[in-house]
Design a protein around this motif. Structure first.
Motif, PDB file in Angstrom:
ATOM      1  N   ASP A  24      48.542  38.033 -27.342  1.00 23.19           N
ATOM      2  CA  ASP A  24      47.491  37.264 -27.997  1.00 23.19           C
ATOM      3  C   ASP A  24      47.793  37.171 -29.487  1.00 23.19           C
ATOM      4  N   TYR A  45      45.112  32.203 -29.620  1.00 20.24           N
ATOM      5  CA  TYR A  45      45.756  31.996 -28.326  1.00 20.24           C
ATOM      6  C   TYR A  45      45.786  33.306 -27.544  1.00 20.24           C
ATOM      7  N   ALA A  46      45.842  33.154 -26.220  1.00 21.84           N
ATOM      8  CA  ALA A  46      45.887  34.315 -25.331  1.00 21.84           C
ATOM      9  C   ALA A  46      46.651  33.948 -24.077  1.00 21.84           C
ATOM     10  N   THR A  54      50.115  35.394 -21.266  1.00 17.63           N
ATOM     11  CA  THR A  54      51.333  36.178 -21.129  1.00 17.63           C
ATOM     12  C   THR A  54      52.483  35.204 -21.033  1.00 17.63           C
ATOM     13  N   TYR A  68      49.271  29.528 -21.457  1.00 17.56           N
ATOM     14  CA  TYR A  68      48.523  29.984 -22.614  1.00 17.56           C
ATOM     15  C   TYR A  68      47.245  29.201 -22.749  1.00 17.56           C
ATOM     16  N   SER A  99      44.253  28.299 -25.323  1.00 13.63           N
ATOM     17  CA  SER A  99      44.119  28.308 -26.771  1.00 13.63           C
ATOM     18  C   SER A  99      42.858  27.604 -27.198  1.00 13.63           C
TER      19      SER A  99
END
Length: 172
Positions: free
Chosen positions: A134, A155-156, A158, A163, A165
Motif C-alpha cells: 500500500d 493505493y492498495a 498486492t 490495484y 486506488s
C-alpha cells in the motif's frame, strides 16, 4: 432442452433448501454421453455470499465518494494493463468516457503525469511491481488543454492482484 439442441456441456447455478431450512447454492456442470447425462455440482454458497458482500461494500464506497467532490476510484489490472474506473476518474485525468470504456492503459495515464513528477511516479510503479503493498503519492497532471491539476493518490493491493486506488484533486 440444451442437451436436445446439441450443446456439449451445460453449466448452471441453482439453489436448494437443506433439511434445516437453509439455502445452499450449487454450480452444476452436466455432459450428455451415450444417452445419459453425467453431472457434478460444487457448493458455491460461500462464494455467492462473499460476492454479495463485496458488491454491497463497493456500492457504499461509491456512494460516499460520489458525495465528495473531485474523487475518482479506479482499479488497475497489472496483468492486462487496463484501468477500470468510474466517471470521476475520467474527469480527474481528462479522459473522455468513451476512452475509459475502451480501456485506459498505464501509458495513457503516464502521458498525463507532469514531466517533473514522472520520475517519482515511475519509481513508485517500479516499487509496487517489485514488492506489492500500500502507499500514497502526490503528483501533478498536465491535461491536454494545458491545465495542471494536483492529485493525491492512495493505493492498495498486492503484486498478484489488481490495484485499487482512490485519487483526489488537491488543487486546480
Amino acid at each position: 432442452e440444451e442437451v436436445r439442441e446439441g450443446n456439449p456441456v451445460l453449466r448452471f447455478d441453482n439453489r436448494y433448501r437443506t433439511k434445516d431450512g437453509a439455502i445452499r447454492w450449487l454450480s452444476w456442470v452436466a455432459v450428455p454421453f451415450e444417452g445419459k447425462l453425467y453431472s457434478s455440482a460444487r457448493d458455491i454458497t460461500e462464494e455467492r455470499r462473499q460476492h454479495q458482500e463485496l458488491l454491497a461494500a463497493e456500492t457504499r464506497t461509491r456512494m460516499v465518494l460520489q458525495a465528495m467532490d473531485g474523487v475518482g476510484v479506479w482499479t488497475y489490472d497489472l496483468a492486462n494493463d487496463r484501468f477500470e474506473s468510474d466517471s470521476e476518474f475520467a474527469a480527474l485525468y481528462g479522459f473522455s468516457p468513451e476512452h475509459v470504456a475502451r480501456g485506459v492503459t498505464l501509458a495513457d495515464v503516464m502521458a498525463r503525469i507532469h514531466p517533473q513528477d514522472l520520475p517519482k511516479m515511475q519509481a513508485t510503479i517500479a516499487h509496487v511491481r517489485a514488492t506489492g503493498g500500500d502507499g500514497a503519492n502526490e503528483y501533478r497532471l498536465q491535461l491536454p488543454d494545458g491545465s495542471v491539476r494536483w492529485v493525491r493518490l492512495a493505493y492498495a493491493g498486492t503484486n498478484e492482484q489488481p490495484y485499487r486506488s482512490v485519487g483526489r484533486w488537491l488543487l486546480d
